[in-house]
Design an enzyme around this catalytic site. Sequence first.
Site, PDB file in Angstrom:
ATOM      1  CE  LYS A 176      -2.534  -0.492   3.921  1.00 38.52           C
ATOM      2  NZ  LYS A 176      -1.574  -0.633   4.673  1.00 38.52           N
ATOM      3  NE  ARG A 188      -3.506   0.713  10.409  1.00 34.40           N
ATOM      4  CZ  ARG A 188      -2.175   1.047  10.473  1.00 34.40           C
ATOM      5  NH1 ARG A 188      -1.577   0.219  11.121  1.00 34.40           N
ATOM      6  NH2 ARG A 188      -1.391   1.275   9.398  1.00 34.40           N
ATOM      7  NE  ARG A 234       7.944  -2.221   5.804  1.00 32.72           N
ATOM      8  CZ  ARG A 234       6.570  -1.943   6.096  1.00 32.72           C
ATOM      9  NH1 ARG A 234       5.874  -2.121   4.805  1.00 32.72           N
ATOM     10  NH2 ARG A 234       6.308  -2.457   7.244  1.00 32.72           N
ATOM     11  NE  ARG A 294       7.418   0.443  10.314  1.00 38.16           N
ATOM     12  CZ  ARG A 294       6.630   0.943   9.938  1.00 38.16           C
ATOM     13  NH1 ARG A 294       5.829   1.438   8.644  1.00 38.16           N
ATOM     14  NH2 ARG A 294       5.150   0.024  10.884  1.00 38.16           N
ATOM     15  NE  ARG A 349       3.517  -3.526  11.577  1.00 31.41           N
ATOM     16  CZ  ARG A 349       4.305  -3.600  11.353  1.00 31.41           C
ATOM     17  NH1 ARG A 349       5.374  -3.530  11.576  1.00 31.41           N
ATOM     18  NH2 ARG A 349       4.196  -2.737   9.985  1.00 31.41           N
TER      19      ARG A 349
HETATM   20  P1  AMP Z   1       1.808   1.159   9.876  1.00 32.41           P
HETATM   21  O1  AMP Z   1       3.306   2.935   9.583  1.00 32.41           O
HETATM   22  O2  AMP Z   1       1.274   1.569   8.913  1.00 32.41           O
HETATM   23  O3  AMP Z   1       2.584  -0.039   9.842  1.00 32.41           O
HETATM   24  O4  AMP Z   1       1.800   1.479  11.662  1.00 32.41           O
HETATM   25  C1  AMP Z   1       2.882   1.573  12.810  1.00 32.41           C
HETATM   26  C2  AMP Z   1       1.935   1.279  13.849  1.00 32.41           C
HETATM   27  O5  AMP Z   1       1.317   2.778  13.565  1.00 32.41           O
HETATM   28  C3  AMP Z   1       0.596   0.676  13.351  1.00 32.41           C
HETATM   29  O6  AMP Z   1       0.897  -1.065  14.157  1.00 32.41           O
HETATM   30  C4  AMP Z   1       0.461   0.795  14.663  1.00 32.41           C
HETATM   31  O7  AMP Z   1       0.498   0.424  16.354  1.00 32.41           O
HETATM   32  C5  AMP Z   1       0.137   2.291  14.837  1.00 32.41           C
HETATM   33  N1  AMP Z   1      -0.659   3.282  13.454  1.00 32.41           N
HETATM   34  C6  AMP Z   1      -0.606   3.601  12.388  1.00 32.41           C
HETATM   35  N2  AMP Z   1      -2.520   4.313  11.612  1.00 32.41           N
HETATM   36  C7  AMP Z   1      -3.202   3.692  12.887  1.00 32.41           C
HETATM   37  C8  AMP Z   1      -4.118   3.262  12.796  1.00 32.41           C
HETATM   38  N3  AMP Z   1      -4.719   3.996  12.271  1.00 32.41           N
HETATM   39  N4  AMP Z   1      -5.242   3.960  13.522  1.00 32.41           N
HETATM   40  C9  AMP Z   1      -4.282   3.094  15.243  1.00 32.41           C
HETATM   41  N5  AMP Z   1      -2.879   3.117  15.765  1.00 32.41           N
HETATM   42  C10 AMP Z   1      -2.182   3.282  14.401  1.00 32.41           C
END
Ligand code: AMP
Length: 219
Positions: free
Chosen positions: A15, A90, A132, A165, A176
Site C-alpha cells: 500500500k 483501521r 523492509r 523500523r 500487527r
Molecule cells: P504502519 O506504518 O501503517 O505499519 O503503522 C505502524 C503502527 O502505527 C501500527 O502498528 C499502529 O500501532 C500504529 N497506527 C498506524 N495507523 C493507525 C491507526 N489508524 N490507528 C491506530 N494505530 C495506528
Amino acid sequence: MKKELIFLGPPACGKGTQTSKLAKYFGFPHIDTGSLLRAEITAQTENGKIAKSYIDEGHLVPVELVGSIIKNRLSQDDCKNGYILDGYPRSTEQADLLTKINNEIDNGNSADFRAIYFDTDTEVLISRIVNRRSCKKCGEIYNLKYKPPKNENTCDICGGELAQRKDDNEETAKARFETYFNETAPLIEYYKNKNILKTIDAQGSIDEVWERLLKVVED
Ligand code: AMP
C-alpha cells in the site's frame, strides 16, 4: 469533485509504495498515519509518548488520539481537492469517526469517497516486513529481497542512509497481523455493505499493481 481515497490491506501488502505514487499522480497529499505517529515519537510530543508503547507492541493507538491527528490533517488547505489516506481507518470505530470528520469538513458538498482493498496472500508478508528498509531522509521504501538498493544501506534516490523500523521485527510483525485480522479486516465487509469497496489483486510487480490501481481510482 473532491476525491477521498482510503486503502485497506494487511501490513506490508504494498500500500505504502502504491499510495505515495498515486498521491504524486493526482497531486494530492499522501497521509499515512503510521508515519505521522512516528514523527510524533521522534519529536517527543505528548501524543508521541502515548503512541510509542502501542506501536512497539503492534497494537492500535487509541482512537481519540489518531482521530484528532487525522482531523487536523484533513482540515488543511492542501486536502481541499482530495486526499490519499494510507493506514486510516483501521477499525469500524475509526471508520464511523472518519465519516463524521469528512461530513464536518465537506460541509454539505459531495465528495467521491472510495475504499480500495489490496487483496494479497498473507503468507509471504512477514518475510517482506523483516526485509523492509526505508530511507531516513526521503522515506523511499526498499526491500532487501524484492527491491534492494543499488549500494548497500544507501538510498538510490537521495543517497540517504537506510534504516529498519523498530516495529519491523518478527515478533511485533506477528502482533500487527493479529491486530489487522481482528480490527481492520472487518472493514472489508463494512465498506462492501456500503457499496464503496473496490478490490484489487495486490500480487505481482509494482507496475502490474499500479495498472490495476489506476483502473479503480479513475473510472
Ligand atoms: P504502519 O506504518 O501503517 O505499519 O503503522 C505502524 C503502527 O502505527 C501500527 O502498528 C499502529 O500501532 C500504529 N497506527 C498506524 N495507523 C493507525 C491507526 N489508524 N490507528 C491506530 N494505530 C495506528
